[in-house]
Design an enzyme around this catalytic site. Structure first.
Site, PDB file in Angstrom:
ATOM      1  CB  SER A 174      -0.954  -0.045   1.194  1.00  0.00           C
ATOM      2  OG  SER A 174      -1.962   0.927   1.078  1.00  0.00           O
ATOM      3  CG  ASP A 262      -7.075  -3.165  -2.517  1.00  0.00           C
ATOM      4  OD1 ASP A 262      -7.606  -2.325  -1.778  1.00  0.00           O
ATOM      5  OD2 ASP A 262      -5.858  -3.390  -2.520  1.00  0.00           O
ATOM      6  CG  HIS A 303      -5.724  -2.446   1.178  1.00  0.00           C
ATOM      7  ND1 HIS A 303      -5.159  -2.052  -0.016  1.00  0.00           N
ATOM      8  CD2 HIS A 303      -5.032  -1.783   2.147  1.00  0.00           C
ATOM      9  CE1 HIS A 303      -4.186  -1.187   0.212  1.00  0.00           C
ATOM     10  NE2 HIS A 303      -4.079  -1.014   1.516  1.00  0.00           N
TER      11      HIS A 303
END
Length: 324
Positions: A174, A262, A303
């Site tokens: 991320s 996600d 995610h």
């Protein structure tokens, strides 16, 4: 009711004004470093959540100390009992690959999904160095794009001097994907060689596009000039984390991991980065390994839960083994 609606409207309209006047609010939202989850874990005692791990600190620059966990590969588990910090550092030169894990925003190196991923990588035979950037966890200093990149670079060079030629891999999740590509570009430009391997988990194209995709931002996107305001603020606070730009120049082997469901960083951003890397490879006539692994939405990995893929260690092993 009329007063309540007026209050809601005033609050709604005031948000862009507040952001413009206080741009640091957006910076804090991006890093979310003050949310130090989990609150009741002593980061000096990694053994409370993660076995075969030592904690130490590095002074990446004057006034900045960052916390790091070193988790051993399975081959060193039995020998680790009773050993001191120097012994842990010495093991980095045992020939096993070293993965520098650069986490996303919110929380510390002790958050459960980060710990679970490290367990998998450790069991697969890798050293893992988990870094809390400046301002995160028990690390001192204030976060910035330049600062996070500097912390990652310091840890990379620290590990390289101790790894005796072992493979060094940057793994960015991320927000950390931008830190990883920034560091890789700096290393390639300054040292003249590419990072041994780069793994990007749930990466974005650039941070501004990720911010614009946030549900709160979407509430304002129809307002004229709001999107331009966001980009203007990001420029003022010197935050770009431009993975798309970085991957156009990087020559490191690349593995992208992204789940179709996600809900933080859209899957199409990972796909776009993959295509950018393939195009850059073709234009430079490189034969670098570039791979993307996609996870179906019905797996519900979202995610932060790609570590739940039972084949993840095999995916990583095959990717890294093919580089040697």
């Amino acid at each position: 009711m009329k007063k309540f609606l007026s209050f809601l409207l005033t609050t709604y309209v005031s948000v862009p004004v507040i952001l413009y006047l206080f741009p640091w609010i957006l910076s804090h939202a991006i890093f979310s470093h003050l949310l130090r989850f989990p609150y009741f874990v002593d980061l000096r005692r990694p053994q409370d959540v993660l076995n075969h791990t030592c904690n130490f600190y590095l002074s990446t620059e004057e006034g900045v100390s960052v916390g790091v966990w070193h988790t051993l590969p399975v081959s060193q588990w039995d020998a680790a009992a009773g050993k001191n910090l120097d012994w842990y550092h010495e093991t980095l030169g045992d020939g096993r690959p070293v993965i520098i894990y650069l986490h996303g925003n919110v929380g510390t190196r002790a958050i459960s999904h980060r710990v679970e991923l490290v367990k998998i990588l450790s069991a697969a035979g890798y050293h893992v160095l988990s870094l809390d950037y400046r301002g995160f966890g028990d690390s001192t200093g204030d976060p910035s794009e330049a600062g996070l990149t500097s912390d990652a670079l310091y840890l990379y060079y620290w590990a390289k001097t101790r790894s005796r030629g072992s493979m060094l891999c940057l793994w960015g999740h991320s927000l950390g994907s931008g830190v990883a590509t920034n560091a890789a570009v700096r290393i390639q430009e300054q040292e003249g060689y590419a990072v041994d391997a780069l793994i990007l988990e749930a990466p974005y194209t650039r941070i501004g596009e990720a911010v614009a995709n946030h549900p709160l931002a979407k509430m304002y996107m129809f307002l004229p000039g709001f999107e331009s305001l966001l980009w203007n603020i990001l420029e003022r606070i010197n935050i770009s984390f431009a993975n798309d730009k970085n991957l156009k120049t990087l020559s490191s082997p690349l593995l992208i991991l992204h789940s179709e469901d996600d809900n933080v960083i859209p899957f199409h951003m990972g796909q776009k980065l993959y295509q950018i890397s393939l195009q850059a490879q073709g234009e430079s006539n490189r034969n670098t390994r570039i791979q993307m692994v996609s996870y179906r939405a019905n797996l519900r990995l979202s995610h932060s839960h790609i570590y739940l893929d039972p084949n993840l260690s095999d995916v990583v092993q095959k990717f890294l083994q093919n580089l040697t």
